[in-house]
Scaffold this motif. Structure first.
Motif, mmCIF file in Angstrom:
data_model
loop_
_atom_site.group_PDB
_atom_site.id
_atom_site.type_symbol
_atom_site.label_atom_id
_atom_site.label_comp_id
_atom_site.label_asym_id
_atom_site.label_seq_id
_atom_site.Cartn_x
_atom_site.Cartn_y
_atom_site.Cartn_z
ATOM 1 N N THR A 1 -1.598 5.794 4.585
ATOM 2 C CA THR A 1 -2.330 6.971 4.872
ATOM 3 C C THR A 1 -2.442 7.471 6.056
ATOM 4 N N LEU B 1 5.814 2.365 -5.128
ATOM 5 C CA LEU B 1 5.875 3.816 -5.229
ATOM 6 C C LEU B 1 4.448 4.320 -4.789
ATOM 7 N N ALA B 2 3.301 3.838 -5.156
ATOM 8 C CA ALA B 2 1.983 4.568 -4.559
ATOM 9 C C ALA B 2 1.911 4.220 -3.104
ATOM 10 N N LEU C 1 4.645 4.420 -0.872
ATOM 11 C CA LEU C 1 5.392 5.261 -0.259
ATOM 12 C C LEU C 1 5.169 6.908 -0.652
ATOM 13 N N LYS C 2 4.340 6.853 -1.689
ATOM 14 C CA LYS C 2 3.931 8.419 -1.777
ATOM 15 C C LYS C 2 3.006 8.736 -0.740
ATOM 16 N N ALA C 3 1.985 7.708 -0.691
ATOM 17 C CA ALA C 3 1.090 7.985 0.566
ATOM 18 C C ALA C 3 1.588 8.242 1.897
ATOM 19 N N ARG D 1 4.514 9.375 2.514
ATOM 20 C CA ARG D 1 5.338 10.586 2.649
ATOM 21 C C ARG D 1 4.415 11.951 2.477
ATOM 22 N N LYS D 2 3.273 11.731 2.178
ATOM 23 C CA LYS D 2 2.122 12.642 2.307
ATOM 24 C C LYS D 2 1.712 12.794 3.474
ATOM 25 N N THR E 1 10.544 8.391 5.105
ATOM 26 C CA THR E 1 10.425 7.325 3.810
ATOM 27 C C THR E 1 11.732 7.018 3.713
ATOM 28 N N SER F 1 12.431 5.874 -9.497
ATOM 29 C CA SER F 1 11.292 6.775 -8.860
ATOM 30 C C SER F 1 11.331 6.615 -7.266
ATOM 31 N N LEU F 2 11.640 5.253 -6.737
ATOM 32 C CA LEU F 2 11.278 5.048 -5.304
ATOM 33 C C LEU F 2 12.431 5.724 -4.882
ATOM 34 N N LEU G 1 11.401 9.254 -4.065
ATOM 35 C CA LEU G 1 10.209 9.535 -3.062
ATOM 36 C C LEU G 1 10.787 9.507 -1.698
#
Length: 297
Positions: A182, A203-204, A206-208, A210-211, A216, A226-227, A230
């Protein structure tokens, strides 16, 4: 992945196995026939294979393209070439059995790992690798995420980058990793390592990342996972997991090959700083070990 996304798969069987979970039901039926009997598929015309698989010729062509081939004839050619390379052994080495003698264990494990390394090296796109190397070399900070056996790969990547002076960390605590992800910023790099590309924790994270604006990267066997979806940059490994090779020897060794290529590429681009860092850390560790030995006398 399609025929335009990267190089033609070197081992079509390993490619099929990697993307199988992400295929449509009709494409999965085709893929399972390829896995079960690649020689039969190589011999069959598209009309014959349509009758065998119970799917339309259009579906067969779409599936071949999804797997990275220009069409069904291209897939047949690749399968025929792969079968021809295996004149005395099966296309894919037999799974380890509970009664296998250790001589067979050695041969099967060595062959699986050798094939995984060869397939990974052959399909590793230099341009994609170069993009990752450039991002890592210029990053303020590099986070690497992985769980289980992939966590070992993540730790290896982080410690290699740290040895050449980069601020790099891997995490075993998902909460701490999420905190770090984060707080990443644009220009930072976050790399997720997962064989199947569907590990929820990775996944969670890498999503954070990226946000937060970080670049990434995915290291995975499945370019349709899915990875991979992202990640801005996807590096595809090869290797499969079996009953006696969970968390897989072959998958891990192929991921480590990618990590080593990234590390060497970064060290080349930051040669002066990397050489100085390696020399300094080597001297410090040498002094520590020498002092420890003296105290132990």
């Amino acid at each position: 992945m399609n025929a335009q996304d990267g190089p033609t798969p070197v081992n079509p069987v390993s490619t099929v196995r990697a993307v199988l979970p992400s295929l449509t039901p009709a494409a999965q039926a085709i893929a399972r026939l390829i896995l079960d009997d690649p020689a039969m598929v190589a011999r069959s015309t598209i009309t014959e294979f349509s009758a065998i698989s119970g799917t339309s010729e259009a579906t067969i062509v779409r599936t071949a393209r999804t797997l990275g081939f220009a069409g069904y004839s291209h897939l047949r050619f690749a399968l025929a070439a792969a079968v021809a390379r295996e004149t005395q052994q099966r296309l894919v080495p037999g799974d380890l059995g509970p009664d296998d003698p250790l001589t067979d264990v050695i041969a099967k494990v060595a062959r699986a790992e050798s094939e995984a390394l060869a397939d990974t090296a052959a399909q590793l796109d230099p341009d994609r690798l170069g993009a990752v190397v450039e991002a890592v070399a210029g990053a303020r900070r590099v986070d690497v995420y992985g769980v289980g056996a992939s966590g070992l790969v993540a730790a290896d990547m982080a410690q290699k980058l740290m040895r050449i002076g980069l601020c790099s960390h891997s995490f075993t605590d998902a909460h701490l990793a999420l905190t770090s992800a984060t707080l990443l910023r644009p220009g930072d790099v976050a790399a997720g390592v997962s064989c199947g590309g569907e590990t929820p924790d990775v996944l969670a994270l890498l999503k954070a990342a990226r946000k937060a604006g970080a670049t990434t990267v995915a290291i995975t066997n499945n370019p349709r996972s899915s990875l991979a979806g992202l990640a801005e940059h996807v590096l595809v490994s090869a290797g499969r997991e079996t009953v006696f090779r969970p968390g897989a020897l072959a998958s891990r060794i192929s991921q480590l090959l990618i990590v080593d290529c990234v590390f060497i590429g970064v060290a080349q681009r930051t040669f002066d700083a990397s050489e100085a860092a390696l020399r300094a850390t080597g001297e410090t560790l040498g002094e520590f070990l020498a002092d420890t030995r003296r105290r132990g006398r």
